[in-house]
Enzyme design. Structure first.
Site, PDB file in Angstrom:
ATOM      1  N   GLY A 126       0.831  -1.204   0.000  1.00  0.00           N
ATOM      2  CA  GLY A 126       0.000   0.000   0.000  1.00  0.00           C
ATOM      3  C   GLY A 126       0.860   1.246   0.000  1.00  0.00           C
ATOM      4  O   GLY A 126       1.291   1.710   1.064  1.00  0.00           O
ATOM      5  N   GLU A 129      -1.804   6.538  -3.211  1.00  0.00           N
ATOM      6  CA  GLU A 129      -3.046   7.100  -2.653  1.00  0.00           C
ATOM      7  C   GLU A 129      -3.726   7.933  -3.737  1.00  0.00           C
ATOM      8  O   GLU A 129      -3.096   8.273  -4.738  1.00  0.00           O
ATOM      9  CB  GLU A 129      -2.707   7.983  -1.435  1.00  0.00           C
ATOM     10  CG  GLU A 129      -2.049   7.193  -0.325  1.00  0.00           C
ATOM     11  CD  GLU A 129      -1.755   8.032   0.906  1.00  0.00           C
ATOM     12  OE1 GLU A 129      -2.049   9.249   0.905  1.00  0.00           O
ATOM     13  OE2 GLU A 129      -1.241   7.455   1.883  1.00  0.00           O
ATOM     14  N   TRP A 158      -5.043   0.986  -5.669  1.00  0.00           N
ATOM     15  CA  TRP A 158      -4.202   0.142  -6.530  1.00  0.00           C
ATOM     16  C   TRP A 158      -3.325  -0.811  -5.741  1.00  0.00           C
ATOM     17  O   TRP A 158      -2.179  -1.058  -6.112  1.00  0.00           O
ATOM     18  CB  TRP A 158      -3.333   0.995  -7.482  1.00  0.00           C
ATOM     19  CG  TRP A 158      -4.153   1.688  -8.501  1.00  0.00           C
ATOM     20  CD1 TRP A 158      -4.542   2.980  -8.499  1.00  0.00           C
ATOM     21  CD2 TRP A 158      -4.728   1.105  -9.694  1.00  0.00           C
ATOM     22  NE1 TRP A 158      -5.315   3.253  -9.609  1.00  0.00           N
ATOM     23  CE2 TRP A 158      -5.438   2.118 -10.346  1.00  0.00           C
ATOM     24  CE3 TRP A 158      -4.706  -0.180 -10.249  1.00  0.00           C
ATOM     25  CZ2 TRP A 158      -6.136   1.896 -11.537  1.00  0.00           C
ATOM     26  CZ3 TRP A 158      -5.390  -0.400 -11.445  1.00  0.00           C
ATOM     27  CH2 TRP A 158      -6.085   0.636 -12.062  1.00  0.00           C
ATOM     28  N   GLU A 362       5.291   0.298 -11.022  1.00  0.00           N
ATOM     29  CA  GLU A 362       6.727   0.323 -10.652  1.00  0.00           C
ATOM     30  C   GLU A 362       7.376   1.608 -11.173  1.00  0.00           C
ATOM     31  O   GLU A 362       8.517   1.602 -11.635  1.00  0.00           O
ATOM     32  CB  GLU A 362       7.488  -0.896 -11.196  1.00  0.00           C
ATOM     33  CG  GLU A 362       6.945  -2.239 -10.769  1.00  0.00           C
ATOM     34  CD  GLU A 362       7.308  -2.645  -9.349  1.00  0.00           C
ATOM     35  OE1 GLU A 362       8.242  -2.057  -8.768  1.00  0.00           O
ATOM     36  OE2 GLU A 362       6.625  -3.535  -8.800  1.00  0.00           O
TER      37      GLU A 362
HETATM   38  C1  LIG Z   1      -1.842  -2.474 -12.690  1.00  0.00           C
HETATM   39  C2  LIG Z   1      -1.346  -1.577 -11.598  1.00  0.00           C
HETATM   40  C3  LIG Z   1      -0.906  -2.136 -10.417  1.00  0.00           C
HETATM   41  C4  LIG Z   1      -0.478  -1.324  -9.376  1.00  0.00           C
HETATM   42  N1  LIG Z   1      -0.114  -1.889  -8.182  1.00  0.00           N
HETATM   43  C5  LIG Z   1       0.199  -1.091  -7.140  1.00  0.00           C
HETATM   44  C6  LIG Z   1       0.440  -1.666  -5.841  1.00  0.00           C
HETATM   45  O1  LIG Z   1       0.401  -2.880  -5.662  1.00  0.00           O
HETATM   46  N2  LIG Z   1       0.672  -0.827  -4.799  1.00  0.00           N
HETATM   47  C7  LIG Z   1       0.727   0.521  -4.959  1.00  0.00           C
HETATM   48  O2  LIG Z   1       0.969   1.216  -3.974  1.00  0.00           O
HETATM   49  N3  LIG Z   1       0.498   1.088  -6.174  1.00  0.00           N
HETATM   50  C8  LIG Z   1       0.235   0.321  -7.254  1.00  0.00           C
HETATM   51  N4  LIG Z   1      -0.042   0.879  -8.486  1.00  0.00           N
HETATM   52  C9  LIG Z   1      -0.036   2.321  -8.624  1.00  0.00           C
HETATM   53  C10 LIG Z   1       1.152   2.845  -9.417  1.00  0.00           C
HETATM   54  O3  LIG Z   1       2.325   2.730  -8.666  1.00  0.00           O
HETATM   55  C11 LIG Z   1       0.835   4.287  -9.801  1.00  0.00           C
HETATM   56  O4  LIG Z   1      -0.229   4.218 -10.732  1.00  0.00           O
HETATM   57  C12 LIG Z   1       2.008   5.017 -10.423  1.00  0.00           C
HETATM   58  O5  LIG Z   1       2.987   5.273  -9.458  1.00  0.00           O
HETATM   59  C13 LIG Z   1       1.581   6.348 -11.050  1.00  0.00           C
HETATM   60  O6  LIG Z   1       0.798   7.097 -10.201  1.00  0.00           O
HETATM   61  P1  LIG Z   1      -0.610   7.693 -10.717  1.00  0.00           P
HETATM   62  O7  LIG Z   1      -1.345   6.588 -11.337  1.00  0.00           O
HETATM   63  O8  LIG Z   1      -1.249   8.427  -9.607  1.00  0.00           O
HETATM   64  O9  LIG Z   1      -0.226   8.692 -11.883  1.00  0.00           O
HETATM   65  P2  LIG Z   1       0.278  10.203 -11.734  1.00  0.00           P
HETATM   66  O10 LIG Z   1       1.460  10.265 -10.839  1.00  0.00           O
HETATM   67  O11 LIG Z   1      -0.868  11.086 -11.452  1.00  0.00           O
HETATM   68  O12 LIG Z   1       0.770  10.484 -13.220  1.00  0.00           O
HETATM   69  C14 LIG Z   1      -0.102  10.852 -14.290  1.00  0.00           C
HETATM   70  C15 LIG Z   1       0.771  11.092 -15.524  1.00  0.00           C
HETATM   71  O13 LIG Z   1       1.690  12.178 -15.257  1.00  0.00           O
HETATM   72  C16 LIG Z   1       3.003  11.743 -15.491  1.00  0.00           C
HETATM   73  N5  LIG Z   1       3.922  12.388 -14.533  1.00  0.00           N
HETATM   74  C17 LIG Z   1       3.743  12.532 -13.183  1.00  0.00           C
HETATM   75  N6  LIG Z   1       4.821  13.130 -12.646  1.00  0.00           N
HETATM   76  C18 LIG Z   1       5.702  13.349 -13.654  1.00  0.00           C
HETATM   77  C19 LIG Z   1       7.028  13.911 -13.744  1.00  0.00           C
HETATM   78  N7  LIG Z   1       7.662  14.363 -12.668  1.00  0.00           N
HETATM   79  N8  LIG Z   1       7.616  13.953 -14.954  1.00  0.00           N
HETATM   80  C20 LIG Z   1       6.979  13.484 -16.067  1.00  0.00           C
HETATM   81  N9  LIG Z   1       5.752  12.920 -16.051  1.00  0.00           N
HETATM   82  C21 LIG Z   1       5.112  12.854 -14.859  1.00  0.00           C
HETATM   83  C22 LIG Z   1       2.984  10.227 -15.290  1.00  0.00           C
HETATM   84  O14 LIG Z   1       4.078   9.591 -15.935  1.00  0.00           O
HETATM   85  C23 LIG Z   1       1.636   9.888 -15.889  1.00  0.00           C
HETATM   86  O15 LIG Z   1       1.752   9.771 -17.279  1.00  0.00           O
HETATM   87  C24 LIG Z   1      -0.457   0.089  -9.548  1.00  0.00           C
HETATM   88  C25 LIG Z   1      -0.882   0.636 -10.766  1.00  0.00           C
HETATM   89  C26 LIG Z   1      -1.321  -0.182 -11.778  1.00  0.00           C
HETATM   90  C27 LIG Z   1      -1.804   0.433 -13.060  1.00  0.00           C
END
Ligand SMILES: Cc1cc2nc3c(=O)[nH]c(=O)nc-3n(C[C@H](O)[C@H](O)[C@H](O)COP(=O)(O)OP(=O)(O)OC[C@H]3O[C@@H](n4cnc5c(N)ncnc54)[C@H](O)[C@@H]3O)c2cc1C
Length: 378
Positions: A126, A129, A158, A362
């Site tokens: 986890g 958020e 997620w 990741e």
């Molecule tokens: C199938 C799946 C499994 C997952 N499993 C887990 C899990 O087990 N545990 C857990 O904790 N999380 C999990 N996640 C969450 C995952 O780690 C996050 O989705 C990821 O870190 C991105 O965060 P976000 O989705 O909020 O996107 P955001 O951070 O909101 O990003 C939105 C867009 O903006 C871009 N962006 C953001 N910041 C920057 C920057 N500084 N420079 C350039 N581009 C940027 C991103 O690349 C993306 O294209 C999972 C997600 C998926 C899809």
């Protein structure tokens, strides 16, 4: 960075062993689970019993006592048929298991890690958020001290396998900063609210949980490592997780390439197998090149880790390259299959959906490119 790696005869034979297990135990039942939209809980636990879940950990903690190249091979071979299973394995070796192994107390390794490695426990991380994704440090879930207990309040999304998890590792905020806290048997806590399984592209077999925590009490000794160093530990675990995800991508792409190779040989149009059209043959060639390049980068990063080196940049390169390659290869695989590729009668459409997710978790591939470019100036 020097790209080099070695695979020994043991690695090759290990690959054969994992492949045989996947062909005989996994492949025959995938459609059953996928058609029913059912998470393969028994199969995930069986992986632990077969020694495939805790590959890089010592046998005393239920691991297989092998190296990170073997860990990569395991992820690749599972994902060649079904990436869903590799997801459960990867998190044990990386974000959940690695901090417990390297920073945890001995009792945490014996009780928590051992159960995860042997398949007794399914584990979930986890971190993410609603307001904290790529910017993980901005998370708001708290773990407040109350004598010798911690009281957890917050909202995670997620959490892969969250609904079926026997153990959660939560990244929380304590007065010292971000802190990792173990939550065994979350379903026994009244304050753990499983809000929903987030419907996602991977399909109904995947479990991606949204979970709220309301005054969930755990012993303060459930903190992993030093309070306040949680983000650092998580980032170290991510280096391993990215090697695992890269290897999953190689497996997904390899499976899509094999499907396409076979299909292009069988499918005839204009009186001959479609592989004889250069437009199709070149697609197969591009797939083969991308799969091989992705595999080399992945195994090179794993090899470097086996030599005890830090692999932050190498793991980020492998993860971003291999998952982008998987997206390309699976998209082209659907194209080679024509209308059949678009149908659920063939595996390639599932592989394409799965590849998209790997570009996001990741660390999104943008974040991985940020890691790579930053390191170029260090
Ligand atoms: C199938 C799946 C499994 C997952 N499993 C887990 C899990 O087990 N545990 C857990 O904790 N999380 C999990 N996640 C969450 C995952 O780690 C996050 O989705 C990821 O870190 C991105 O965060 P976000 O989705 O909020 O996107 P955001 O951070 O909101 O990003 C939105 C867009 O903006 C871009 N962006 C953001 N910041 C920057 C920057 N500084 N420079 C350039 N581009 C940027 C991103 O690349 C993306 O294209 C999972 C997600 C998926 C899809």
């Amino acid at each position: 960075m020097i790209t080099e790696f070695e695979l020994t005869a043991e690695h090759r034979s290990y690959r054969e062993t994992v492949r045989e297990f996947v062909e005989s135990e996994v492949d025959p039942v995938i459609d059953e689970y996928e058609d029913a939209g059912e998470f393969p809980e028994d199969l995930v636990r069986q992986l632990g019993q077969e020694g495939l879940s805790g590959v890089p950990y010592p046998t005393e903690y239920g691991g297989a006592g092998l190296d990170y190249r073997s860990f990569a091979i395991t992820n690749e071979e599972l994902s060649r048929k079904w990436k869903l299973l590799a997801g459960a394995v990867n998190v044990i070796a990386s974000l959940v298991g690695y901090p417990i192994y390297t920073e945890g107390e001995e009792w945490q390794r014996e009780e928590w890690l051992q159960r995860a490695c042997t398949g007794e426990w399914i584990v979930s991380l986890g971190m993410t958020e609603p307001g904290a994704g790529s910017d993980a440090a901005s998370m708001e879930t708290t773990a407040d001290r109350d004598d010798d207990e911690l009281v957890i309040n917050g909202h995670k999304v997620w959490m892969t396998n969250g609904h079926v998890a026997d153990f959660m590792l939560l990244v929380t905020k304590t007065e010292e900063g971000l802190t990792l806290v173990g939550l065994p048997e979350p379903r026994r806590h009244d304050g753990v609210e499983f809000v929903r399984n987030i419907p996602c592209m991977e399909g109904d077999t995947a479990i991606e949980s949204e979970v709220r925590f309301h005054d969930v009490r755990v012993p303060a000794e459930n903190i992993v490592g030093e309070p306040g160093r949680g983000l650092r530990y998580a980032l170290e675990g991510l280096d391993i997780g990215r090697i695992g995800t890269a290897a999953q991508a190689v497996g997904v792409a390899q499976g899509a390439m094999e499907d396409s190779r076979e299909f292009a040989d069988e499918r005839e149009q204009f009186g001959k197998p479609i592989r004889e059209f250069q437009g199709v043959g070149f697609k197969l060639a591009d797939m083969a090149m991308e799969v091989e390049a992705a595999r080399l980068l992945t195994l090179s990063a794993a090899d470097q880790r086996d030599r005890g080196e830090r692999v932050t940049q190498e793991a980020a390169m492998a993860k971003a390259y291999a998952t982008d390659a998987a997206m390309d290869v699976t998209t082209e695989a659907v194209q080679v299959h024509g209308s059949r590729g678009y149908s659920k009668d063939y595996d390639v459409e599932r592989r394409m959906r799965v590849a998209k997710g790997m570009q996001i978790y990741e660390g999104t591939n943008e974040i991985n490119r940020h890691v790579i470019s930053t390191r170029m100036y260090e």
